[in-house]
Structures are given as structure tokens and as C-alpha cells.
Design a protein around this motif. Structure first.
Motif, PDB file in Angstrom:
ATOM      1  N   ALA A 187       0.825  -1.217   0.000  1.00  0.00           N
ATOM      2  CA  ALA A 187       0.000   0.000   0.000  1.00  0.00           C
ATOM      3  C   ALA A 187       0.855   1.261   0.000  1.00  0.00           C
ATOM      4  O   ALA A 187       0.553   2.241  -0.696  1.00  0.00           O
ATOM      5  CB  ALA A 187      -0.922   0.001   1.213  1.00  0.00           C
ATOM      6  N   SER A 188       1.925   1.256   0.769  1.00  0.00           N
ATOM      7  CA  SER A 188       2.728   2.473   0.925  1.00  0.00           C
ATOM      8  C   SER A 188       3.855   2.593  -0.100  1.00  0.00           C
ATOM      9  O   SER A 188       4.284   3.693  -0.439  1.00  0.00           O
ATOM     10  CB  SER A 188       3.331   2.529   2.334  1.00  0.00           C
ATOM     11  N   GLY A 189       4.317   1.446  -0.618  1.00  0.00           N
ATOM     12  CA  GLY A 189       5.448   1.463  -1.545  1.00  0.00           C
ATOM     13  C   GLY A 189       5.261   2.314  -2.790  1.00  0.00           C
ATOM     14  O   GLY A 189       6.165   3.078  -3.162  1.00  0.00           O
ATOM     15  N   PRO A 190       4.109   2.242  -3.483  1.00  0.00           N
ATOM     16  CA  PRO A 190       3.950   3.008  -4.735  1.00  0.00           C
ATOM     17  C   PRO A 190       3.673   4.500  -4.535  1.00  0.00           C
ATOM     18  O   PRO A 190       3.727   5.267  -5.500  1.00  0.00           O
ATOM     19  CB  PRO A 190       2.727   2.348  -5.395  1.00  0.00           C
ATOM     20  N   ILE A 191       3.367   4.907  -3.315  1.00  0.00           N
ATOM     21  CA  ILE A 191       2.877   6.276  -3.098  1.00  0.00           C
ATOM     22  C   ILE A 191       3.907   7.341  -3.465  1.00  0.00           C
ATOM     23  O   ILE A 191       3.590   8.318  -4.147  1.00  0.00           O
ATOM     24  CB  ILE A 191       2.406   6.442  -1.638  1.00  0.00           C
ATOM     25  N   ALA A 192       5.154   7.161  -3.039  1.00  0.00           N
ATOM     26  CA  ALA A 192       6.183   8.177  -3.321  1.00  0.00           C
ATOM     27  C   ALA A 192       6.390   8.345  -4.828  1.00  0.00           C
ATOM     28  O   ALA A 192       6.453   9.473  -5.336  1.00  0.00           O
ATOM     29  CB  ALA A 192       7.488   7.784  -2.631  1.00  0.00           C
ATOM     30  N   SER A 193       6.483   7.227  -5.549  1.00  0.00           N
ATOM     31  CA  SER A 193       6.690   7.289  -7.002  1.00  0.00           C
ATOM     32  C   SER A 193       5.477   7.873  -7.699  1.00  0.00           C
ATOM     33  O   SER A 193       5.614   8.691  -8.634  1.00  0.00           O
ATOM     34  CB  SER A 193       6.978   5.883  -7.543  1.00  0.00           C
ATOM     35  N   ALA A 194       4.279   7.475  -7.268  1.00  0.00           N
ATOM     36  CA  ALA A 194       3.054   7.987  -7.894  1.00  0.00           C
ATOM     37  C   ALA A 194       2.921   9.491  -7.677  1.00  0.00           C
ATOM     38  O   ALA A 194       2.494  10.229  -8.581  1.00  0.00           O
ATOM     39  CB  ALA A 194       1.838   7.266  -7.321  1.00  0.00           C
ATOM     40  N   THR A 195       3.273   9.953  -6.506  1.00  0.00           N
ATOM     41  CA  THR A 195       3.210  11.388  -6.216  1.00  0.00           C
ATOM     42  C   THR A 195       4.120  12.168  -7.145  1.00  0.00           C
ATOM     43  O   THR A 195       3.752  13.220  -7.671  1.00  0.00           O
ATOM     44  CB  THR A 195       3.608  11.655  -4.749  1.00  0.00           C
ATOM     45  N   ASP A 196       5.307  11.626  -7.380  1.00  0.00           N
ATOM     46  CA  ASP A 196       6.282  12.320  -8.229  1.00  0.00           C
ATOM     47  C   ASP A 196       5.896  12.256  -9.700  1.00  0.00           C
ATOM     48  O   ASP A 196       6.017  13.253 -10.426  1.00  0.00           O
ATOM     49  CB  ASP A 196       7.668  11.703  -8.025  1.00  0.00           C
ATOM     50  N   LEU A 197       5.403  11.095 -10.170  1.00  0.00           N
ATOM     51  CA  LEU A 197       5.095  10.937 -11.595  1.00  0.00           C
ATOM     52  C   LEU A 197       3.761  11.559 -11.988  1.00  0.00           C
ATOM     53  O   LEU A 197       3.491  11.717 -13.183  1.00  0.00           O
ATOM     54  CB  LEU A 197       5.076   9.451 -11.963  1.00  0.00           C
ATOM     55  N   GLY A 198       2.939  11.906 -11.026  1.00  0.00           N
ATOM     56  CA  GLY A 198       1.670  12.569 -11.319  1.00  0.00           C
ATOM     57  C   GLY A 198       1.725  14.041 -10.980  1.00  0.00           C
ATOM     58  O   GLY A 198       2.045  14.892 -11.813  1.00  0.00           O
ATOM     59  N   ALA A 233       6.034   1.603 -14.069  1.00  0.00           N
ATOM     60  CA  ALA A 233       7.201   2.112 -13.332  1.00  0.00           C
ATOM     61  C   ALA A 233       6.882   2.232 -11.843  1.00  0.00           C
ATOM     62  O   ALA A 233       7.698   1.882 -10.981  1.00  0.00           O
ATOM     63  CB  ALA A 233       7.626   3.468 -13.900  1.00  0.00           C
ATOM     64  N   ILE A 234       5.681   2.727 -11.543  1.00  0.00           N
ATOM     65  CA  ILE A 234       5.249   2.855 -10.136  1.00  0.00           C
ATOM     66  C   ILE A 234       5.139   1.483  -9.483  1.00  0.00           C
ATOM     67  O   ILE A 234       5.582   1.285  -8.344  1.00  0.00           O
ATOM     68  CB  ILE A 234       3.895   3.596 -10.066  1.00  0.00           C
ATOM     69  N   THR A 235       4.561   0.518 -10.212  1.00  0.00           N
ATOM     70  CA  THR A 235       4.432  -0.842  -9.681  1.00  0.00           C
ATOM     71  C   THR A 235       5.798  -1.449  -9.403  1.00  0.00           C
ATOM     72  O   THR A 235       6.024  -2.068  -8.359  1.00  0.00           O
ATOM     73  CB  THR A 235       3.662  -1.736 -10.668  1.00  0.00           C
ATOM     74  N   THR A 236       6.721  -1.255 -10.339  1.00  0.00           N
ATOM     75  CA  THR A 236       8.080  -1.789 -10.165  1.00  0.00           C
ATOM     76  C   THR A 236       8.735  -1.214  -8.921  1.00  0.00           C
ATOM     77  O   THR A 236       9.320  -1.950  -8.113  1.00  0.00           O
ATOM     78  CB  THR A 236       8.945  -1.476 -11.395  1.00  0.00           C
ATOM     79  N   MET A 237       8.634   0.100  -8.759  1.00  0.00           N
ATOM     80  CA  MET A 237       9.252   0.731  -7.592  1.00  0.00           C
ATOM     81  C   MET A 237       8.565   0.267  -6.309  1.00  0.00           C
ATOM     82  O   MET A 237       9.229   0.070  -5.279  1.00  0.00           O
ATOM     83  CB  MET A 237       9.176   2.257  -7.721  1.00  0.00           C
ATOM     84  N   GLY A 238       7.247   0.085  -6.376  1.00  0.00           N
ATOM     85  CA  GLY A 238       6.531  -0.405  -5.198  1.00  0.00           C
ATOM     86  C   GLY A 238       6.972  -1.802  -4.809  1.00  0.00           C
ATOM     87  O   GLY A 238       7.160  -2.109  -3.626  1.00  0.00           O
ATOM     88  N   VAL A 239       7.163  -2.661  -5.814  1.00  0.00           N
ATOM     89  CA  VAL A 239       7.618  -4.028  -5.541  1.00  0.00           C
ATOM     90  C   VAL A 239       9.043  -4.018  -5.001  1.00  0.00           C
ATOM     91  O   VAL A 239       9.372  -4.765  -4.064  1.00  0.00           O
ATOM     92  CB  VAL A 239       7.531  -4.888  -6.823  1.00  0.00           C
ATOM     93  N   VAL A 240       9.894  -3.171  -5.575  1.00  0.00           N
ATOM     94  CA  VAL A 240      11.279  -3.063  -5.089  1.00  0.00           C
ATOM     95  C   VAL A 240      11.296  -2.620  -3.628  1.00  0.00           C
ATOM     96  O   VAL A 240      12.061  -3.144  -2.808  1.00  0.00           O
ATOM     97  CB  VAL A 240      12.087  -2.066  -5.956  1.00  0.00           C
ATOM     98  N   THR A 241      10.439  -1.645  -3.296  1.00  0.00           N
ATOM     99  CA  THR A 241      10.352  -1.183  -1.909  1.00  0.00           C
ATOM    100  C   THR A 241       9.890  -2.310  -0.986  1.00  0.00           C
ATOM    101  O   THR A 241      10.427  -2.501   0.102  1.00  0.00           O
ATOM    102  CB  THR A 241       9.378   0.008  -1.801  1.00  0.00           C
ATOM    103  N   SER A 242       8.879  -3.075  -1.438  1.00  0.00           N
ATOM    104  CA  SER A 242       8.380  -4.202  -0.634  1.00  0.00           C
ATOM    105  C   SER A 242       9.476  -5.245  -0.422  1.00  0.00           C
ATOM    106  O   SER A 242       9.658  -5.764   0.682  1.00  0.00           O
ATOM    107  CB  SER A 242       7.179  -4.853  -1.321  1.00  0.00           C
ATOM    108  N   LEU A 243      10.219  -5.539  -1.489  1.00  0.00           N
ATOM    109  CA  LEU A 243      11.307  -6.511  -1.382  1.00  0.00           C
ATOM    110  C   LEU A 243      12.398  -6.018  -0.433  1.00  0.00           C
ATOM    111  O   LEU A 243      13.004  -6.805   0.300  1.00  0.00           O
ATOM    112  CB  LEU A 243      11.895  -6.807  -2.765  1.00  0.00           C
TER     113      LEU A 243
END
Length: 394
Positions: free
Chosen positions: A195-206, A235-245
Motif C-alpha cells: 500500500a505504501s510502496g507506490p505512493i512516493a513514485s506515484a506522487t512524483d510521476l503525477g 514504473a510505479i508498480t516496479t518501484m513499489g515491488v522493489v520497496t516491498s522486497l
């Protein structure tokens, strides 16, 4: 090469070029749990070592009782002087105080009830541990007195324990405990990170691109909006998954470095997962990250500024707190209705997997719901991306 893949690679390069993103999305998540659980483990180990090395207590034994002598004879008990036990315990100068009245042995000999006073600090972990330890010593002494009384009356002491319990379990104690601990923590953390992983990237890309003025030039290129949407979304999903990992990697490192924080003194506790369970968890985490990633991108596109997007997206991160339901759900006796509740159904299946339960009917239901959630969230993001009043909302 498709426009979507070009946008995807471009966004990933931009994110990985930003040192702040690398620190916030990878380094901090990876180090956060080793630091937290490292400190927890040190505290737990210190408390355990405190008991092993010796408990310092004050002992006021007015009648030089046999109980007092028994307590003094214990290897882990050290006697400390105190003029005012209650005050010393309150101020932290003393961990625990024990007062044995003068007529204690007389009452015991007369088979009367004998009282003792134990003073401890119920706000202190060490004091509470000392209390438990001293209670154990007193209980052992009490059993000895009862046994002597029965023997003096020619009564078999076995009547004190008419029932012997023999426990059986399908799992060894250490592996069962390890699975239980993992089933409480892992589902919670995976859901929170997804839930929290994609937020930072989504905020920046939007909203970030809108605020920097880089979104409008991008829209004037040959790339259509849906290609831009898919590129950003992936890209957001990838960064979110990387953060989760990174978070999970940090959790695994914590378990190796500070096992005391997880096994509560059970040295042989095992935290192993079956490979196929791990694969399914990764798939579920990716799908859940896609749901939150699409929602976060849609909300970020609606926001006028980076700061406004952060405000709007904060409640979305709170949704991830549903992961805490892992502490209350018992997969083996749960209601089937839980499999149809968003987020909680993912918690249920991940918890089943950590316990070694592979219920493919449950898994199929949750995967179907996940695909529905992804479809709805992407449709919402697509709707936001297609609206001029949203794209150019300032």
C-alpha cells in the motif's frame, strides 16, 4: 520498441537517478527493520541475561526463616540492602523486595497460612521478570512443604497431580512457533508495504510532473495518453515491488541478526518458508501493489501540487493498516466471507501460506478478486488521465 516500454524505461531511469528516491525507497526500508528489531532484540536479550546472571533483591527476613535461606541459596539471587523497600522500588534503585514476617516458620509448622510481602514495579520489565522468577522459587518451596505434610500423614504425594498431560502437535514446537510468528508479521508487512510502496513514485510521476511543468510537453509528443499511463503505472508498480522486497529483505536480515526479537527466548524457533509459498506471496504482493499503484497514480493526477497529492494519498496508506488483521484471523476456522473482503482476503491467503496451508480454492477466489480490483483501479486511473480538467487542473 513500444511507446509504453520507452516511457516505462524513462520513468525508471529518472527514479533510480534520484538519490533521494533510492534512499527513501530502498535503503531506508532495508535498514529500518534491522535497526528496530535490533534494538528490540538487544532489550529482550538484556532482560534474559539479567535473570541468568542474577537478580538483585532486598530480603527482610525477621525470623531467619527456612524460606529466606532457600531463597538465598539460589544461584541466580543476590541479596541487596534496603532501608525502605517501597521507596527504593519506586525510584528504580531496587528491582524487587521480599519481606518475610517473624512468625512465618511458626505458621508453617502449625499448618497455618503464612503471608509474605513482595514489592515490585509493575511498570518495569525487569522487575516483572524478577517477580515471576521469585514466584517460581516460592511455589517450588510451597510444593515441598505440602509434600512434607502429606508424607507425615502417610499420604501418597502423587494425589497432588492426579492428571498428567501429554501434548501432541503436528508440528515440532520450534517450527510451529516460528510459523505462528511469521503468520502474524509477514501478511501484515506485505500488505502495508504494497500500500505504501507506490505512493512516493506515484506522487512524483503525477502531481510532481504537473508542478514541474514537464507533463504538458510530454503530452505533445507522439505518445498517446494510454501509453503514458501504462508506462507510468508499470514504473510505479516496479518501484513499489522493489520497496516491498527491500522491506522484506530487511525483515529477513533482522531475523538472522536479532532472533531474540522474534523467538521470545525459544532459541530453536524456525522461520522457514516453502519455495512455492514464497512464489505465490510474491505474485500476490505484485498484484496488490498494482492495485495501490493505479489508485495512487489516479489520485496524484487529480492533485494540483506535490503537497496536495501527499495529503490526498495519506488515507490510502492507512488502508494498508488492514494488514494488522493478521493478528486476529485464524485461517483454519475463519468464515469464508473474509475471502470476499478487499485486502483482508490477501491477508488470509498469505497467512495460510506461512502456516503451510495450500488451499487452492481460497487462492483462486482471491486471485479472481485481485484481477477485478486491478481492472477497477486501472479504469479509474485511465478515467483521470483522459480528463482535460484533471490533467490541466491547477
Amino acid at each position: 520498441m513500444s511507446i509504453t516500454s520507452i516511457v516505462y524505461k524513462k520513468e525508471l531511469k529518472d527514479m533510480f537517478r534520484d538519490k533521494k528516491t533510492l534512499v527513501a525507497a530502498i535503503l531506508i526500508p532495508f535498514l529500518l527493520y534491522p535497526i528496530i528489531f535490533g534494538l528490540m532484540g538487544k532489550g529482550i536479550k538484556d532482560n534474559m541475561d539479567y535473570v541468568d546472571k542474577g537478580i538483585e533483591i532486598a530480603l527482610v527476613d525477621e525470623g531467619n526463616s527456612k524460606l529466606g535461606e532457600f531463597i538465598k541459596s539460589q544461584d541466580n539471587v543476590k541479596i541487596k540492602e534496603s532501608k525502605n523497600i517501597l521507596e527504593d522500588v519506586k525510584e528504580g534503585k531496587l528491582i524487587l523486595g521480599l519481606e518475610i514476617p517473624e512468625d512465618f516458620d511458626k505458621n508453617i509448622s502449625g499448618e497455618k497460612k503464612a503471608d509474605i510481602i513482595i514489592t515490585y514495579d509493575n511498570t518495569s520489565q525487569k522487575s516483572s521478570m524478577a517477580m515471576s522468577y521469585i514466584n517460581g522459587i516460592i511455589e517450588e518451596y510451597s510444593k515441598g512443604i505440602v509434600a512434607q505434610r502429606l508424607q507425615s500423614k502417610n499420604i501418597d504425594t502423587s494425589i497432588l497431580t492426579p492428571i498428567d498431560t501429554i501434548t501432541k502437535s503436528p508440528e515440532k514446537e520450534e517450527s510451529g512457533f516460528g510459523k505462528m510468528m511469521l503468520s502474524l508479521m509477514l501478511p501484515m508487512m506485505l500488505v502495508i508495504f504494497a500500500a505504501s510502496g507506490p505512493i512516493a513514485s506515484a506522487t512524483d510521476l503525477g502531481a510532481g510532473e504537473k508542478e514541474r511543468g514537464t507533463l504538458e510537453p510530454l503530452l505533445t509528443t507522439q505518445a498517446n495518453r494510454m501509453s503514458l499511463l501504462w508506462g507510468k503505472f508499470l514504473a510505479i508498480t516496479t518501484m513499489g515491488v522493489v520497496t516491498s522486497l527491500a522491506f522484506v529483505g530487511g525483515l529477513g536480515l533482522s531475523m538472522k541478526m536479532s532472533p531474540e526479537a522474534f523467538n521470545y527466548g525459544m532459541e530453536e524457533a524456525s522461520f522457514a518458508l516453502e519455495p512455492k509459498a514464497l512464489v505465490i506471496m510474491v505474485i500476490l504482493t505484485i498484484l496488490l501493489t498494482m492495485v495501490f499503484g493505479a489508485l495512487a497514480l489516479a489520485i496524484s493526477m487529480y492533485a494540483r501540487s506535490f503537497k496536495e497529492a501527499q495529503t490526498y494519498l495519506t488515507p490510502l496508506s492507512f488502508v494498508g493498516m488492514l494488514g494488522f488483521t493478521s493478528y486476529f484471523i485464524e485461517p483454519k476456522t475463519m468464515s469464508m466471507g473474509l475471502l470476499h473482503i478487499p485486502i483482508i482476503n490477501v491477508v488470509v491467503v498469505i497467512k495460510e501460506l506461512t502456516l503451510g496451508i495450500f488451499n487452492f480454492a481460497h487462492l483462486g477466489i482471491v486471485l479472481l478478486w485481485m484481477l477485478i480490483y486491478i481492472g477497477i483501479s486501472i479504469s479509474f486511473a485511465r478515467y483521470m488521465f483522459s480528463k482535460e480538467e484533471v490533467i490541466f487542473r491547477t
